[in-house]
Design an enzyme around this catalytic site. Structure first.
Site, PDB file in Angstrom:
ATOM      1  N   VAL A  17       0.832  -1.205   0.000  1.00  0.00           N
ATOM      2  CA  VAL A  17       0.000   0.000   0.000  1.00  0.00           C
ATOM      3  C   VAL A  17       0.870   1.260   0.000  1.00  0.00           C
ATOM      4  CG1 VAL A  17      -1.747   1.316   1.274  1.00  0.00           C
ATOM      5  CG2 VAL A  17      -1.884  -1.185   1.170  1.00  0.00           C
ATOM      6  N   GLU A 192      -2.729 -15.393   2.276  1.00  0.00           N
ATOM      7  CA  GLU A 192      -1.357 -15.345   2.767  1.00  0.00           C
ATOM      8  C   GLU A 192      -0.911 -16.741   3.171  1.00  0.00           C
ATOM      9  OE1 GLU A 192      -0.472 -12.079   5.454  1.00  0.00           O
ATOM     10  OE2 GLU A 192      -2.312 -11.100   4.793  1.00  0.00           O
ATOM     11  N   LYS A 207     -13.166  -5.282  11.196  1.00  0.00           N
ATOM     12  CA  LYS A 207     -13.945  -4.373  10.355  1.00  0.00           C
ATOM     13  C   LYS A 207     -15.375  -4.232  10.892  1.00  0.00           C
ATOM     14  CE  LYS A 207     -11.056  -5.489   6.368  1.00  0.00           C
ATOM     15  NZ  LYS A 207     -10.853  -6.499   5.299  1.00  0.00           N
TER      16      LYS A 207
END
Lengths: 430, 430
Positions: A17, A192, A207
């Site tokens: 990112v 992952e 979240k």
């Protein structure tokens, strides 16, 4: 009001990112200047392993001393894309103390400690923005806390983890089992090496905590979120779902109780009807369905992860925070005035799909139905299937509390005629 | 910073939307106070016909003198939900001159005169917010101008008119013709007695102008938007669409040209693949698909009209504008710095589905194919169907400019063997 001194940005973290944020800040500098009303420049990039910095990132800005960068005194905005609790938490606090506003993509930290960070931001007259922490590029934090600021949100139902949606979509479309679908997700880079945070629902739960807090103007911490992973979803569950006109998704569900006096937040796999807009969210996409009193049913859809999409969300926040700095103001901070308590999972009301392995003899259905009735759980449909002396019984209930359902299942397990409870799955989105 | 003097709101218009705004401001006053940081009160409601005011709207606030209300001098925010160009335009100007910020749901006015209104707002240090002008309750203006402020939007593709989506969905699912579907929409209250603004695409074109301006940071006026209504879509078109795995939607499409130097905005019926997220938008729902460089593909879905949903959008803006007032600042104003020109329809590049009625004899396909080739329009697929001496030829092209396609169709009409061009429809969303 175009000022000449540029706004200075410290970037903490330069992975997938961070490097995209750095790249876009360079390639799209003119657009950012026009939209902010002043130039914005990267003043420094803190990384742990300077040898790993990607091509295109200005080498002279790299430092390994994040604390010194944040303390420099001339930083207007700190962009935190390190992730994890520490040192991110300490660095964000230090940033506020030194007059910077903060843009963060850190869901774990926000879910764990959002209230304290918001308080610190307010104390120092700074902004804390974190659109990128929930569902990547999908505008969700801003719509919930600004666009719906005049409305009353009653329910948030979302697919907020791309890895698990990819796996479940693969199982649904190809008939693959969980392990096979996970292997494909890993090979394609969607999962992952250690997929625990995704498949066990930890990522989605963080979240859900953030979304519930914003949606209901209260505080919901990670510990308040009930969580079940999706590692035990089987091809047989998908077959059952199909028979009901449903598919299976890992959902984050935040609800206001019917009496309005409490909220719940949970993450678990659930069956949803194929006609529900969330059912057609494929591959690693995310989507969040919001039900508000006046607005009705809204859905927000897009890529929930990835370097570029997450960078887009970070940069949208960066523009807003820079504009606030220029205007010597701050955006909306934490809104937790309702102080609604979070009820435990037992109080959640929903429907259930239960598969039982039972003895293939007369009277079993009557016995099972009696157990449901004794616990106040009303049955919607029952389907019996015999196979080689064994039989299976699929029960779909009407709405009941999770506590009542758990007690029912406990009692069913004690019946001699029930050989096993093959699966229990909640049914949502109806 | 809870101040005691409430923020005062003048409401202009008290129809379906206005009465909902008034109702929610009363019933949810405490929530609005908490979210704004100060109480907000309705100071007056201007209506044309006081006899028609709905139940629940405070009668003592009603006035027929909108100008006097706006000029009172103590009004912080004017909420304009009258619609139409005048007197809305004059009242909004007067509001700015008297120190008020404005929240408007007026798509026609914004599309016609947005630049001048924004300039006036800026001149007086006021806000002009209009989330409700595009796609009702769906947060779209704020996500485009704030969440995506650090990104580059290349395309906006939307279903922004609920009436026409209801009609087209009905034709698709029931096989009804246009007139029959329109009658049903009228009976159910989805279409007005005079449906021209909806079915001829004027409403969608105004929204396209607003969306294109925000998305591309330029100015796009209603006159710049190419517009085709959907009154000529037939059951046969739907049958053709189905054969291609498509459905038909009335789309508002705003695109940045491939070279980035111009933009286009258009409204017309188009075929889109059933796999596209917009294809499953049913009934009167709206949805807007946004493609941005970093964010990727996003979609925003919800009710595009109606009193409550539109009121939700108005109130979200009201909270933001009130917060700005308290903070003595303004939100993002017009961003039109790119000054990108709007290209005419002829320069739009897309694919086409053309149905021709042709003579049923050898050599026709070769003739038709030659015409396409002569105009540089490459054919993707051709389907021939014979029926009673007549034959039909369905051609789907690769991407070509609208000008090249028009020239091709002109030349086809001049062929002796082409009896008629039954339909031409653009194919989008691939």
């Amino acid at each position: 009001m175009m000022r000449t001194r540029p706004l200075k940005v410290a970037l903490l973290g330069c992975g997938v990112v961070g490097s995209e944020v750095a790249r876009i800040m360079t390639t799209h500098a003119d657009d950012l200047t026009a939209r902010i009303g002043a130039p914005v420049e990267l003043a420094g990039i803190a990384v742990r392993r300077p040898g790993r910095v990607r091509a295109g990132v200005p080498a002279d800005l790299i430092t390994t001393d994040a604390t010194a960068l944040v303390k420099r005194g001339d930083i207007d905005v700190v962009v935190e894309v390190i992730g994890g609790l520490e040192p991110a938490r300490a660095l964000i606090s230090t940033a506020f103390e030194h007059g910077a506003s903060v843009v963060s993509a850190n869901k774990a930290l926000l879910a764990e400690d959002g209230a304290a960070l918001h308080a610190k931001a307010e104390e120092h007259g700074a902004d804390l923005y974190y659109e990128a922490a929930v569902a990547g590029a999908i505008p969700l934090v801003r719509p919930l806390r600004e666009s719906l600021a005049g409305d009353k949100v009653n329910r948030v139902l979302g697919i907020v983890n791309g890895t698990t949606n990819f796996i479940l979509d693969k199982m649904d479309t190809s008939g693959a089992g969980y392990t096979e679908a996970l292997d494909e997700a890993t090979a394609l880079g969607y999962a992952e090496a250690d997929p625990t945070a995704d498949v066990e629902g930890f990522d989605a739960a963080a979240k859900a905590a953030i979304l519930a807090g914003i949606a209901f103007h209260t505080r919901v911490r990670l510990d308040d979120v009930y969580r079940e992973g999706m590692t035990e979803v089987t091809a047989a569950d998908f077959a059952s779902a199909k028979q009901m006109g449903c598919t299976i998704k890992l959902l984050a569900i935040c609800e206001r109780a019917a009496d309005g006096r409490s909220v719940t937040a949970r993450v678990h796999p659930a069956m949803i009807p194929l006609s529900h807009p969330l059912a057609s969210v494929r591959e690693a996409y995310n989507a969040v369905f919001v039900e508000a009193e006046a607005a009705g049913q809204l859905m927000f859809y897009g890529p929930g992860a990835g370097g570029s999409p997450t960078a887009s969300a970070v940069l949208g926040d960066l523009v807003a925070v820079c504009r606030n700095k220029l205007g010597e103001t701050t955006g909306p901070g934490e809104s937790a005035y309702t102080r609604l308590p979070v009820s435990p999972m037992g109080e959640v009301v929903t429907r259930y799909h239960i598969s039982l392995d039972v003895a293939d003899k007369p009277g079993v259905l009557a016995q099972v139905a009696t157990v449901f009735a004794e616990h106040g759980v009303s049955i919607d449909t029952v389907r019996q299937q015999g196979k080689d002396g064994e039989a299976s019984l699929v029960v779909v209930t009407h709405r009941a509390t999770d506590a009542a359902l758990s007690a029912t299942v406990g009692a069913l397990r004690r019946l001699d005629t029930v050989r096993g409870v093959a699966s229990i799955m909640r049914v949502e989105g109806e």
